[in-house]
Write an enzyme that holds these catalytic residues in place. Sequence first.
Site: not given
Lengths: 301, 301
Positions: A143-145, A18, A120, A122, A94, A296
């Site tokens: 995402r594909d998961r 950061y 997905t 927050i 968030n 996350k």
Amino acid sequence: MLAAPINPSDLNRIEGVYPVRPPLPAAVAGYEGVGQVHALGPAVDSDYLSPGDWVIPSPPSFGTWQTYVVKPAAAWHRVRSDVPPQYAATVTVNPLTALRMLGDFVNLSPGDTLVQNGATSIVGQCIIQLAKLHGLHTINIIRDRPGWEEAKDKLKQLGADEVFTQSQLDSIKNVKSLLGALPEPALGLNCVGGNAASVIMKFLRQSGTMVTYGGMSKKPVTISTSSFIFKDLSLRGFWLQKWMNSDKAEESRTMIDYLLSLVHEGKLKYEMELTPFSDFRLALDKALGKHGSRPKQVLSF
Amino acid sequence: MLAAPINPSDLNRIEGVYPVRPPLPAAVAGYEGVGQVHALGPAVDSDYLSPGDWVIPSPPSFGTWQTYVVKPAAAWHRVRSDVPPQYAATVTVNPLTALRMLGDFVNLSPGDTLVQNGATSIVGQCIIQLAKLHGLHTINIIRDRPGWEEAKDKLKQLGADEVFTQSQLDSIKNVKSLLGALPEPALGLNCVGGNAASVIMKFLRQSGTMVTYGGMSKKPVTISTSSFIFKDLSLRGFWLQKWMNSDKAEESRTMIDYLLSLVHEGKLKYEMELTPFSDFRLALDKALGKHGSRPKQVLSF
């Protein structure tokens, strides 16, 4: 503190990626959280704060990952204590990011559509619910998961109009054919980058705006010349910390109260992984990826 | 028409890569040019136009590549005839693009800096001179090619503060060290894309704006997530034809008069390759790349 989250941005700060770094060697990490007033200094107006009050550092500041924090009274914002502490602890970063992005870039009216990736997250979950409350439609990309169908159902329950996986969209030539009766999106929100940002731009209408607030894929955003010239897209960025720096303390407190009132009314919710403070070190190791993939968000209390 | 240019955008229209296409099969190409009034219809006010007047189609419209053009009087804008015809013929697209881009995106004050690539283009040359007239500094990026030192000298004579070749910048880690006493640029103008756009973004100051109005390299623009989030850059696009569409006919005529007054005063000039109308077919073949590489612009008269 009563509770403090481990946000991905906390980990980025610890990793030093950061641009804002706390002074070392005495730095304590943690950028948001909720505490309970333990004691007041003699000069503090007891109308402003009382022992037992729930407070959050506002504007957010480093050092919430500790049991006791001493700060001037003005650095604390009293919040309602009739909401789950994990929401008071996580409302500043968030949900506030979601609320600002809905208002700061494009003048949206009820019936308008927005499109977002990382739905997905927050922020993504908050976007869906806040958009719904304002009469806005959302197109959501995930995402594909394994388990994506379950994730899709959850987002639909939060109010998502449409949810697609990245690969569903990659296989379609004209993504706008998926809009059905929804108007073309005027606003796109990107926290992933790479192809996931490109598909946002495909969804956007003429003269639409894409706002980048994260880059989870670690891939840059790539945009064609014709998207600028003929489609007239605008690309912007959002960083809550910069917005906070521009003297928005009062405004942010008003928004925090609004967001927590939504939580209280059951209109705003999101999933967190909860861990007791005693297991904080374990939670941090997990967040840093030392035990499998990064979650996350983890909240310790 | 007295004179009409062959612009790169004319070739793009002929190739069919522009999103706006003239109706076939009767289409005549050519989007700007200067003509001389040959005869008036009986309903035309003689105060508005007289035979012998120089006129340009304003807003610009297809069909300037022909000897005689018949249009309603209101479609023509009378311009001064004391400037070289090649300037009257070319004022509508490139100089107007330069003037709009200086005003439409960033509020620039005397002393501010802008950075542009493709600086030897006609738009680029106009930017340098118009910026200078408004007290603005310019950082100019040109291609690496034989004769670049001569090109640099020419741009300096037009008023360029700094001129660099792409490879000079590629070899430098911190391009801002080249700014010397100049303020960091608030505005960047990109007509190339690819690396040449990336270097523009490196030059830009915090919260700066890059406007893309061309893509001569045929490469997209790539931007990192951190440039959006932490540097707060905005990326926009400009297309004169879209601006014209939004009912700006009067405003554009005022600006055209202003630009031609600068030409008359010797404050605005740019290089064109001149060809007699009788050699138009040859000039077009050359512009289409049938005889070596494409020139920037060819004007037939």
